[in-house]
Design a protein around this motif. Sequence first.
Motif, PDB file in Angstrom:
ATOM      1  N   GLN A  23       0.802  -1.220   0.000  1.00 47.44           N
ATOM      2  CA  GLN A  23       0.000   0.000   0.000  1.00 47.44           C
ATOM      3  C   GLN A  23       0.835   1.269   0.000  1.00 47.44           C
ATOM      4  N   GLN A  24       1.860   1.347   0.842  1.00 48.03           N
ATOM      5  CA  GLN A  24       2.644   2.570   0.910  1.00 48.03           C
ATOM      6  C   GLN A  24       3.377   2.819  -0.399  1.00 48.03           C
ATOM      7  N   GLU A  25       3.866   1.749  -1.032  1.00 45.64           N
ATOM      8  CA  GLU A  25       4.525   1.917  -2.323  1.00 45.64           C
ATOM      9  C   GLU A  25       3.552   2.442  -3.372  1.00 45.64           C
ATOM     10  N   MET A  26       2.309   1.954  -3.335  1.00 38.52           N
ATOM     11  CA  MET A  26       1.309   2.443  -4.271  1.00 38.52           C
ATOM     12  C   MET A  26       1.005   3.917  -4.022  1.00 38.52           C
ATOM     13  N   LEU A  27       0.869   4.287  -2.767  1.00 39.27           N
ATOM     14  CA  LEU A  27       0.581   5.690  -2.436  1.00 39.27           C
ATOM     15  C   LEU A  27       1.727   6.589  -2.872  1.00 39.27           C
ATOM     16  N   ASP A  28       2.956   6.133  -2.646  1.00 44.36           N
ATOM     17  CA  ASP A  28       4.122   6.921  -3.049  1.00 44.36           C
ATOM     18  C   ASP A  28       4.184   7.067  -4.569  1.00 44.36           C
ATOM     19  N   LEU A  29       3.871   5.998  -5.284  1.00 47.06           N
ATOM     20  CA  LEU A  29       3.905   6.040  -6.738  1.00 47.06           C
ATOM     21  C   LEU A  29       2.878   7.041  -7.265  1.00 47.06           C
ATOM     22  N   VAL A  30       1.643   6.941  -6.799  1.00 40.00           N
ATOM     23  CA  VAL A  30       0.590   7.850  -7.268  1.00 40.00           C
ATOM     24  C   VAL A  30       0.953   9.296  -6.941  1.00 40.00           C
ATOM     25  N   THR A  31       1.449   9.514  -5.723  1.00 41.62           N
ATOM     26  CA  THR A  31       1.824  10.872  -5.318  1.00 41.62           C
ATOM     27  C   THR A  31       2.912  11.435  -6.218  1.00 41.62           C
ATOM     28  N   SER A  32       3.929  10.629  -6.501  1.00 42.47           N
ATOM     29  CA  SER A  32       5.034  11.087  -7.331  1.00 42.47           C
ATOM     30  C   SER A  32       4.574  11.416  -8.744  1.00 42.47           C
ATOM     31  N   VAL A  33       3.749  10.557  -9.325  1.00 43.93           N
ATOM     32  CA  VAL A  33       3.277  10.811 -10.688  1.00 43.93           C
ATOM     33  C   VAL A  33       2.427  12.077 -10.731  1.00 43.93           C
ATOM     34  N   LEU A  34       1.566  12.255  -9.750  1.00 38.52           N
ATOM     35  CA  LEU A  34       0.743  13.461  -9.726  1.00 38.52           C
ATOM     36  C   LEU A  34       1.598  14.720  -9.602  1.00 38.52           C
ATOM     37  N   GLN A  35       2.664  14.640  -8.826  1.00 38.36           N
ATOM     38  CA  GLN A  35       3.538  15.800  -8.649  1.00 38.36           C
ATOM     39  C   GLN A  35       4.252  16.170  -9.946  1.00 38.36           C
ATOM     40  N   HIS A  36       4.659  15.169 -10.718  1.00 34.27           N
ATOM     41  CA  HIS A  36       5.463  15.417 -11.909  1.00 34.27           C
ATOM     42  C   HIS A  36       4.633  15.587 -13.180  1.00 34.27           C
ATOM     43  N   ALA A  37       3.382  15.200 -13.151  1.00 32.41           N
ATOM     44  CA  ALA A  37       2.539  15.321 -14.341  1.00 32.41           C
ATOM     45  C   ALA A  37       2.287  16.788 -14.676  1.00 32.41           C
ATOM     46  N   PRO A  38       2.267  17.135 -15.952  1.00 35.72           N
ATOM     47  CA  PRO A  38       1.982  18.518 -16.334  1.00 35.72           C
ATOM     48  C   PRO A  38       0.565  18.930 -15.962  1.00 35.72           C
ATOM     49  N   PRO A  39       0.304  20.209 -15.889  1.00 31.41           N
ATOM     50  CA  PRO A  39      -1.076  20.682 -15.654  1.00 31.41           C
ATOM     51  C   PRO A  39      -2.029  20.130 -16.717  1.00 31.41           C
TER      52      PRO A  39
END
Length: 216
Positions: free
Chosen positions: A154-170
């Motif tokens: 679970q924590q790895e999934m949360l970290d992955l989603v968070t990271s992608v959202l941070q780096h994704a363009p507007p």
Amino acid sequence: MSRRHKSNDSAGEGRETEIRIIGGQYRGSRLAYHGDPVTRPMKHRVREAIFNLIGLEAEGRHALDLFAGTGALGLEALSRGAASALFIERHIPTARVVRENIAHLDVDDECTVLEASAFVWAKRDLPTGKNTPDASRPWLVFVSPPYAFFVDRQQEMLDLVTSVLQHAPPASTMVVEADERFDFSLLPGPVREHRRDDGWDIRTYLPAVVGVWRKE
């Protein structure tokens, strides 16, 4: 789309062995699925519901299929007008199926297949932009791992989603598929209570539970 699931996942019943593109330029095209027990295709109705939900948001975007399976999600996005697609699949025989399907649709020039763990990619490559679409246009990101990952990792999934959202363009869109065991409120950002609210738009298509986030 196909997803790798443990045999005791709740979605293991009613396995579909024929996969086709649902809409767009390649509508009706059959995709390879060799019946490998580590790969379970997403039910046709769930994939159709996802693309009904995101409407025309594939048009002109970079598609990222982070747990690619057969590649059906990324290829569906290309069929509906995505500019390119990145497929991440760590299981080498399954990655070969992705390449087979890309070749079948003759979209090699628009596609990249990365044989790697999505978790490693998010930590190693995403922050530097390596093996990652550029930010010149929005992304359409699909996160549909084995359902058990939302429990066991679970924590790895949360970290992955968070990271992608941070780096994704507007203006990027993220689609996360889990099952009822996962609490979407654990993800960054609120869960919608009303249709016009901001936040994760959660829809249930048992056994799947799908969340859509649109980044401003």
